[in-house]
Write an enzyme that holds these catalytic residues in place. Structure first.
Site, PDB file in Angstrom:
ATOM      1  N   GLY A 195       0.732  -1.257   0.173  1.00  0.00           N
ATOM      2  CA  GLY A 195       0.029   0.150   0.010  1.00  0.00           C
ATOM      3  C   GLY A 195       0.852   1.234  -0.043  1.00  0.00           C
ATOM      4  N   GLY A 205      -0.743   4.659  -0.327  1.00  0.00           N
ATOM      5  CA  GLY A 205      -1.422   6.013  -0.158  1.00  0.00           C
ATOM      6  C   GLY A 205      -1.154   6.958   0.609  1.00  0.00           C
ATOM      7  N   THR A 206      -1.933   7.734   1.407  1.00  0.00           N
ATOM      8  CA  THR A 206      -1.474   8.585   2.431  1.00  0.00           C
ATOM      9  C   THR A 206      -0.599   8.234   3.217  1.00  0.00           C
ATOM     10  OG1 THR A 206      -3.527   9.768   1.952  1.00  0.00           O
ATOM     11  CG2 THR A 206      -2.283  10.535   3.694  1.00  0.00           C
ATOM     12  N   VAL A 207      -0.954   7.110   3.997  1.00  0.00           N
ATOM     13  CA  VAL A 207       0.054   6.772   5.027  1.00  0.00           C
ATOM     14  C   VAL A 207       1.110   5.905   4.403  1.00  0.00           C
ATOM     15  CG1 VAL A 207       0.233   5.129   7.066  1.00  0.00           C
ATOM     16  CG2 VAL A 207      -2.010   6.434   6.642  1.00  0.00           C
ATOM     17  N   THR A 241       2.938   6.721   1.608  1.00  0.00           N
ATOM     18  CA  THR A 241       3.761   7.708   1.102  1.00  0.00           C
ATOM     19  C   THR A 241       4.641   8.298   2.219  1.00  0.00           C
ATOM     20  OG1 THR A 241       2.202   7.818  -0.864  1.00  0.00           O
ATOM     21  CG2 THR A 241       4.175   9.814  -0.348  1.00  0.00           C
ATOM     22  N   ARG A 280      -2.036   0.562  -8.966  1.00  0.00           N
ATOM     23  CA  ARG A 280      -1.696   1.211 -10.159  1.00  0.00           C
ATOM     24  C   ARG A 280      -0.368   1.919  -9.885  1.00  0.00           C
ATOM     25  NH1 ARG A 280      -7.088   1.668  -8.384  1.00  0.00           N
ATOM     26  NH2 ARG A 280      -6.510   3.812  -7.364  1.00  0.00           N
ATOM     27  N   LYS A 324      -7.134  -1.753  11.344  1.00  0.00           N
ATOM     28  CA  LYS A 324      -8.278  -2.095  12.366  1.00  0.00           C
ATOM     29  C   LYS A 324      -9.303  -3.033  11.896  1.00  0.00           C
ATOM     30  CE  LYS A 324      -9.783   2.131  10.518  1.00  0.00           C
ATOM     31  NZ  LYS A 324      -8.981   3.226   9.873  1.00  0.00           N
ATOM     32  N   LYS A 366     -12.052  -0.366  16.349  1.00  0.00           N
ATOM     33  CA  LYS A 366     -11.050   0.337  17.327  1.00  0.00           C
ATOM     34  C   LYS A 366     -11.374  -0.470  18.835  1.00  0.00           C
ATOM     35  CE  LYS A 366      -9.785   3.876  14.341  1.00  0.00           C
ATOM     36  NZ  LYS A 366      -9.928   5.646  14.141  1.00  0.00           N
ATOM     37  N   GLY A 372      -4.402  10.799   9.971  1.00  0.00           N
ATOM     38  CA  GLY A 372      -3.684  11.675   9.073  1.00  0.00           C
ATOM     39  C   GLY A 372      -2.334  10.817   8.418  1.00  0.00           C
TER      40      GLY A 372
END
Length: 441
Positions: free
Chosen positions: A20, A22-24, A26, A56, A113, A213, A315
């Site tokens: 993966g 994505g935001t995390v 990267t 992708r 989670k 969680k 975030g």
């Protein structure tokens, strides 16, 4: 096991596969590159990122080294790596990939989670069978060090309750509703525009994220396997501006809370209660001041007393910080042939049905403004053995507002009480029903 060079040379690198980006993901790559020297010193060996599994590759070119990208995540997991870091989310293919990695003896770091809440037992069993490590600090509350204290620092104590705000999106929405007086729909739209809510916010606003969680928190706190199916779940879509105003009128605010309790029954039996739902809490309570997208969790233990953990719960960078902390621990164990904490589920306590959970309610009614109304309403409470703690009544031209706060009673009894009150001829409308937390029953 000897990890370093037998002649005292440079230690063998700890090889890492990342699933993966994505935001995390990267941010994980960025931190690995920027802090390579410090990480090597903390681990005792270089940490080498060998590949990044993505769907992708073209989407990520320019953000991470292109030569590391691959669409064959299975082959990456099967390659000569020591630690697999997973930040793709969801159940599949994450479950298959991580079980494969653990069975092969590779350590796993995950922020997933939902996977842990649904298939945690399978992951722990695979880790135990091969002696691999399974770390997941980033799965709950982002950068906040929460799971490791529950797992390790408080391992010698008896935790009785965990209560907190564990979803930033819903906390932002409820905080904004409280400060502006706006309704749920318009506040959600604003949260989406500002990037606090996903394009599809269902997992957040319907409580699924918080329930996953809560399952993880209850499992660690009470040494019992708790799944998402054991968690009573209610979201915030039904919270209205009238609910927020009613809370303000009695110096309270509304929060979506995850509440996990170790319950001791009259006969000495114990069970575990895990629930997620909106609730009114006093503005004097520390959780009431947690605004925006922040998270905070209260932990109560016999010896340690009350502890509070607070910070950014989501975030890219905050979550990546937690991932890197786990990666350092897993990599260090590889270097020194150590092992991280195992699953602790020895207590094996049953899950308590929500109907048996003791709660308090705040109930706001529109009623006919005539004599005897309060007596009729109070009779219904007495019929269901629910004690009234406070009553406030305000008259208008032809009707009145009646607000009742109860003492603690079973949730089933309170729900039945509210249902019957709604059918009384003198009750025009049940305007608001909200649980009350953060006070003595």
């Amino acid at each position: 096991m000897t990890w370093g060079n037998a002649t005292g040379g440079t230690p063998k690198p700890v090889r890492v596969a990342l699933l993966g980006c994505g935001t995390v993901g990267t941010e994980v790559v960025r931190l690995l590159r920027e802090q390579a020297t410090d990480l090597a010193a903390r681990v005792g060996a270089p940490v080498e990122l060998t590949g990044i599994g993505v769907r992708r590759p073209n989407k990520h070119r320019g953000q991470v080294p292109a030569e590391l990208l691959t669409t064959d995540a299975a082959a990456l997991v099967d390659s000569d790596v020591d630690v697999v870091v997973e930040v793709i989310g969801g159940i599949e293919p994450a479950r298959t990939l991580l079980v494969t990695a653990l069975r092969a003896g590779k350590s796993v770091v995950t922020a997933n989670k939902a996977l842990l809440a649904e298939h945690g037992a399978e992951l722990f069993a695979a880790a135990d069978a091969s002696g691999a490590d399974l770390y997941f600090e980033a799965a709950v509350a982002g950068a906040i060090p929460l799971l490791r204290p529950l797992r390790e620092s408080l391992a010698g104590d008896r935790i009785t309750r965990v209560m907190g705000i564990v979803n930033g999106t819903t906390n932002y929405i409820l905080s904004a509703m409280d400060s502006t007086g706006a309704g749920y729909a318009e506040t959600l739209e604003e949260a989406s525009r500002l990037g606090y809510a996903e394009a599809d916010p269902t997992a957040d606003v319907d409580g699924y994220d918080a329930a996953s969680k809560a399952a993880i928190l209850a499992s660690l706190a009470f040494h019992t396997r708790v799944t998402a199916a054991d968690v009573h779940r209610e979201g915030i879509a039904s919270v209205t501006a009238a609910d927020i105003a009613a809370a303000k009128a009695i110096d309270r605010t509304v929060k979506l809370l995850a509440i996990c309790e170790r319950v001791t029954h009259a006969d000495g039996r114990e069970s575990v209660s895990a629930r997620v739902h909106p609730a009114m809490i006093p503005r004097s309570h520390p959780l009431a001041g947690v605004g925006g997208a922040f998270n905070a969790v209260f932990v109560e233990a016999d010896a340690a007393g009350q502890l509070m953990f607070y910070g950014r719960g989501a975030g890219g960078a905050p979550t990546a910080s937690a991932v890197l902390g786990d990666l350092v621990a897993a990599a260090r164990n590889r270097v020194v042939a150590g092992r991280g904490p195992r699953e602790s589920a020895y207590a094996d306590l049953p899950a308590q049905p929500m109907g048996q959970v003791s709660t308090r309610y705040h109930i706001s009614l529109d009623v006919a403004d005539r004599a005897g109304v309060l007596a009729q309403v109070a009779a219904v409470f007495a019929e269901h053995d629910v004690s009234i703690a406070a009553v406030r009544q305000e008259g208008r031209v032809n009707d009145a507002s009646l607000v009742i706060v109860t003492h603690g009673a079973s949730d089933a009894a309170l729900r039945s009480t509210v249902d019957k009150i709604g059918g009384l001829p003198v009750v025009r409308e049940v305007v608001s029903v909200m649980r009350v937390e953060g006070e003595q029953p």
